[in-house]
Design a protein around this motif. Structure first.
Motif, mmCIF file in Angstrom:
data_model
loop_
_atom_site.group_PDB
_atom_site.id
_atom_site.type_symbol
_atom_site.label_atom_id
_atom_site.label_comp_id
_atom_site.label_asym_id
_atom_site.label_seq_id
_atom_site.Cartn_x
_atom_site.Cartn_y
_atom_site.Cartn_z
ATOM 1 N N UNK A 66 0.852 -1.186 0.000
ATOM 2 C CA UNK A 66 0.000 0.000 0.000
ATOM 3 C C UNK A 66 0.894 1.244 0.000
ATOM 4 N N UNK A 67 0.277 2.432 0.000
ATOM 5 C CA UNK A 67 1.061 3.663 -0.143
ATOM 6 C C UNK A 67 2.014 3.889 1.032
ATOM 7 N N UNK A 68 1.543 3.631 2.264
ATOM 8 C CA UNK A 68 2.425 3.793 3.420
ATOM 9 C C UNK A 68 3.542 2.763 3.385
ATOM 10 N N UNK A 69 3.188 1.534 3.042
ATOM 11 C CA UNK A 69 4.203 0.485 2.950
ATOM 12 C C UNK A 69 5.247 0.817 1.896
ATOM 13 N N UNK A 70 4.819 1.434 0.798
ATOM 14 C CA UNK A 70 5.760 1.840 -0.251
ATOM 15 C C UNK A 70 6.746 2.876 0.284
ATOM 16 N N UNK A 71 6.211 3.889 0.993
ATOM 17 C CA UNK A 71 7.085 4.917 1.545
ATOM 18 C C UNK A 71 8.055 4.363 2.572
ATOM 19 N N UNK A 72 7.557 3.502 3.469
ATOM 20 C CA UNK A 72 8.406 2.924 4.513
ATOM 21 C C UNK A 72 9.509 2.077 3.888
ATOM 22 N N UNK A 73 9.206 1.400 2.801
ATOM 23 C CA UNK A 73 10.203 0.537 2.167
ATOM 24 C C UNK A 73 11.288 1.313 1.422
ATOM 25 N N UNK A 74 11.149 2.632 1.391
ATOM 26 C CA UNK A 74 12.221 3.453 0.847
ATOM 27 C C UNK A 74 13.133 4.001 1.945
ATOM 28 N N UNK A 75 12.853 3.615 3.198
ATOM 29 C CA UNK A 75 13.673 4.056 4.332
ATOM 30 C C UNK A 75 15.153 3.681 4.218
ATOM 31 N N UNK A 76 15.500 2.525 3.651
ATOM 32 C CA UNK A 76 16.930 2.214 3.540
ATOM 33 C C UNK A 76 17.733 3.315 2.835
ATOM 34 N N UNK A 77 17.119 3.982 1.872
ATOM 35 C CA UNK A 77 17.827 5.085 1.214
ATOM 36 C C UNK A 77 18.061 6.228 2.193
ATOM 37 N N UNK A 78 17.073 6.517 3.028
ATOM 38 C CA UNK A 78 17.223 7.574 4.029
ATOM 39 C C UNK A 78 18.342 7.219 5.003
ATOM 40 N N UNK A 79 18.380 5.964 5.421
ATOM 41 C CA UNK A 79 19.410 5.544 6.367
ATOM 42 C C UNK A 79 20.793 5.655 5.745
ATOM 43 N N UNK A 80 20.909 5.220 4.495
ATOM 44 C CA UNK A 80 22.184 5.341 3.799
ATOM 45 C C UNK A 80 22.599 6.787 3.642
ATOM 46 N N UNK A 81 21.653 7.634 3.296
ATOM 47 C CA UNK A 81 21.927 9.059 3.138
ATOM 48 C C UNK A 81 22.323 9.701 4.462
ATOM 49 N N UNK A 82 21.674 9.295 5.555
ATOM 50 C CA UNK A 82 22.000 9.841 6.871
ATOM 51 C C UNK A 82 23.435 9.509 7.269
ATOM 52 N N UNK A 83 23.838 8.284 7.010
ATOM 53 C CA UNK A 83 25.215 7.880 7.311
ATOM 54 C C UNK A 83 26.196 8.701 6.477
ATOM 55 N N UNK A 84 25.902 8.838 5.191
ATOM 56 C CA UNK A 84 26.785 9.588 4.298
ATOM 57 C C UNK A 84 26.857 11.055 4.702
ATOM 58 N N UNK A 85 25.711 11.638 5.078
ATOM 59 C CA UNK A 85 25.686 13.055 5.461
ATOM 60 C C UNK A 85 26.558 13.313 6.687
ATOM 61 N N UNK A 86 26.656 12.311 7.562
ATOM 62 C CA UNK A 86 27.470 12.474 8.769
ATOM 63 C C UNK A 86 28.961 12.444 8.453
ATOM 64 N N UNK A 87 29.351 11.564 7.537
ATOM 65 C CA UNK A 87 30.780 11.359 7.298
ATOM 66 C C UNK A 87 31.317 12.072 6.062
ATOM 67 N N UNK A 88 30.441 12.504 5.149
ATOM 68 C CA UNK A 88 30.914 13.126 3.910
ATOM 69 C C UNK A 88 31.733 14.396 4.151
ATOM 70 N N UNK A 89 31.292 15.330 5.045
ATOM 71 C CA UNK A 89 32.099 16.542 5.251
ATOM 72 C C UNK A 89 33.513 16.236 5.747
ATOM 73 N N UNK A 90 33.645 15.267 6.667
ATOM 74 C CA UNK A 90 34.967 14.910 7.176
ATOM 75 C C UNK A 90 35.824 14.297 6.077
ATOM 76 N N UNK A 91 35.210 13.455 5.242
ATOM 77 C CA UNK A 91 35.945 12.850 4.138
ATOM 78 C C UNK A 91 36.423 13.910 3.150
ATOM 79 N N UNK A 92 35.540 14.878 2.840
ATOM 80 C CA UNK A 92 35.912 15.938 1.906
ATOM 81 C C UNK A 92 36.996 16.837 2.489
ATOM 82 N N UNK A 93 36.931 17.089 3.797
ATOM 83 C CA UNK A 93 37.954 17.918 4.453
ATOM 84 C C UNK A 93 39.304 17.220 4.446
ATOM 85 N N UNK A 94 39.308 15.924 4.687
ATOM 86 C CA UNK A 94 40.572 15.182 4.791
ATOM 87 C C UNK A 94 41.189 14.864 3.434
ATOM 88 N N UNK A 95 40.343 14.431 2.495
ATOM 89 C CA UNK A 95 40.868 13.954 1.216
ATOM 90 C C UNK A 95 40.516 14.843 0.028
#
Length: 522
Positions: free
Chosen positions: A304-333
């Motif tokens: 259903x529509x809610x189930x569809x949205x919830x099943x896209x959560x893995x992208x949010x989780x991946x993006x959240x992890x990247x958002x936390x570490x991307x600035x440090x990676x860009x600063x260092x490398x």
């Protein structure tokens, strides 16, 4: 009445972080509004009888207007006041959302999305352009990263919010949610943001604005309509030619004007140019992915529509992890390493997704979605931060407008081109043997329409064929996304400058002036 003060006074005001929160909220709304419609398209296709082409227009009307008007919007902010134009954009966005809430037909939905695009065109570049007036150079990287992350997080959150709303309310609620959020953002901007402007900014070039708007609109129209009419259709070829002429005219005119709307001198800066190109290509890939995924989760897997949205959560989780570490990676490398690595991960995720079959199940989808979120976050945030860091403060509005314009052009073309590719493959692979001609034509419009016809006729074969055709089409689209991301990674490795973001030098002060944060709303 607030007094005009030097910009450094604003930068020392601790309330600038509350102002940043208002900007992040504004960008979050725009981010999820870019994708919130995607999860509703299958529902709206059924209730409004929208074809795949009409669904593309509902998605693209917002993005086209958004992209076409950001360049003049940036100049308007530079000239008349960035806070004023930002608030104006939020008001227009609120009005478009109210219209969408009341819509009862495809044409009204498209019109509402276009009005929202006008508001978004003012909000996006101006929310970014006020940052140099709020923060010192050593704080700007963090501030730009937070605002960019707000926008980026909004995109995968859109289907989740939309799914919950559609589960509990009617489809117009996906527009209604914007009204209180825009109202809160307006109040926050009135009381927390300083007013800044560049008195030397030229007037908005009406002719250049027309070239941009009509040229981009013609290009997207031709891409969307080509699958139905044929790529060799005289009208399609004529529209492509008109788009090419108008966009070329814009470039030529921009080269002759002293302070043009399309500032070609910014594109001469290697750091700005190639980081902007990288961000644009990321948006091309992501928009295509976000367009094809909800119908797969909803129509093929039967959520259903809610189930569809919830099943896209893995992208949010991946993006959240990247958002936390991307600035440090860009600063260092450096930005090149961060952007290149993100694009490689995004390419691998899309390649993995292209191997999806009708029997793959959700676990496989969650895997490659998580990787896509990681790649998206690691590529987009450092690219935007590095590009914006090269802008002189007196070109903050027009420069960020150019960056966001090209980013949205990538998104619009991604939806149009990859959506058209999907429509072509789906129609060619769908087996409509034995169906009357009108029913066969309707079934070919979209996977949702095919399932409706299958349910009406009791044809299990048609439903299975629709699922198989759609999954095959999605695989082709994701394979194209993988190739585009991989090519982008190679270009980033070869062409991006690799100066660590934190080491950039602060540019000379501009004639920009600011009112104190505390007096902004008085």
């Amino acid at each position: 009445m607030a007094t005009i003060t030097h910009i450094d006074d604003t930068r020392r005001d601790p309330r600038r972080w509350w102002a940043l929160g208002a900007l992040i909220a504004s960008m979050l709304v725009l981010g999820f509004d870019t994708t919130i419609l995607n999860v509703a398209l299958p529902t709206m296709a059924g209730e409004l009888g929208a074809t795949t082409g009409q669904q593309q227009w509902m998605a693209d009307a917002y993005v086209i207007v958004f992209a076409a008007l950001m360049l003049p919007a940036g100049l308007l902010g530079d000239r008349f006041g960035r806070r004023l134009m930002l608030i104006t954009g939020l008001v227009v966005f609120l009005a478009g959302s109210a219209l969408g809430t009341l819509a009862g037909s495809v044409s009204v939905v498209i019109a509402a999305r276009a009005v929202m695009g006008v508001g978004a065109a003012l909000i996006m570049p101006l929310a970014l352009s006020v940052l140099p007036s709020l923060f010192t150079s050593d704080e700007q990287g963090k501030a730009i990263g937070l605002v960019s992350t707000g926008s980026a997080l909004g995109m995968p959150l859109g289907p989740i919010i939309g799914g919950w709303l559609l589960q509990h309310f009617w489809w117009g609620s996906i527009f209604l949610i914007n009204v209180p959020m825009a109202a809160i953002a307006i109040l926050a901007c009135v009381f927390l943001l300083p007013e800044t402007r560049d008195p030397a900014t030229p007037k908005v070039d009406t002719l250049s604005t027309a070239f941009t708007t009509i040229g981009l609109g013609a290009l997207i129209y031709a891409i969307i309509e080509a699958p139905d009419r044929g790529w060799g259709d005289p009208l399609i070829l004529a529209v492509f030619a008109a788009a090419a002429v108008l966009i070329t005219a814009l470039v030529l005119r921009s080269r002759r004007v002293r302070r043009p709307m399309l500032d070609m001198s910014l594109l001469a800066q290697r750091g700005f140019l190639f980081n902007t190109v990288a961000a644009t290509l990321v948006m091309f890939v992501l928009s295509g992915l976000m367009f094809v995924l909800p119908p797969y989760l909803q129509a093929v897997l039967g959520n259903d529509t809610l189930g569809t949205g919830v099943r896209m959560l893995p992208m949010v989780l991946g993006l959240s992890v990247a958002a936390k570490f991307a600035p440090a990676l860009a600063t260092r490398f450096g930005a090149r390493a961060a952007v290149g690595a993100g694009l490689v991960v995004l390419a691998f995720a899309a390649l993995l997704g292209s191997r999806t079959t009708t029997g793959s199940g959700y676990g496989f989808t969650a895997l490659w979605l998580s990787l896509a979120g990681l790649g998206f976050g690691f590529a987009l945030v450092p690219a935007m931060t590095a590009a914006l860091a090269t802008l002189p403060r007196d070109r903050a509005g027009s420069g960020s407008g150019l960056l966001m314009t090209l980013r949205q052009v990538g998104s619009a073309i991604g939806i149009a081109l990859l959506g058209s590719l999907l429509a072509d493959v789906f129609r060619d692979r769908l087996d409509v043997t034995g169906l009357p001609a009108p029913a066969a034509d309707t079934a070919g419009n979209s996977v949702v329409a095919a399932h409706l016809i299958a349910h009406r006729t009791g044809s299990a074969h048609l439903a299975a064929s629709a699922n198989s055709a759609y999954v095959h089409g999605m695989g082709v689209v994701l394979l194209v996304c993988a190739i585009a991301a991989l090519v982008s990674a190679l270009l980033a490795a070869a062409l991006l400058p690799n100066t660590p973001v934190a080491r950039r030098t602060e540019r000379a002060e501009s004639p920009v002036v600011a009112e104190p944060v505390g007096d902004a709303g008085q």
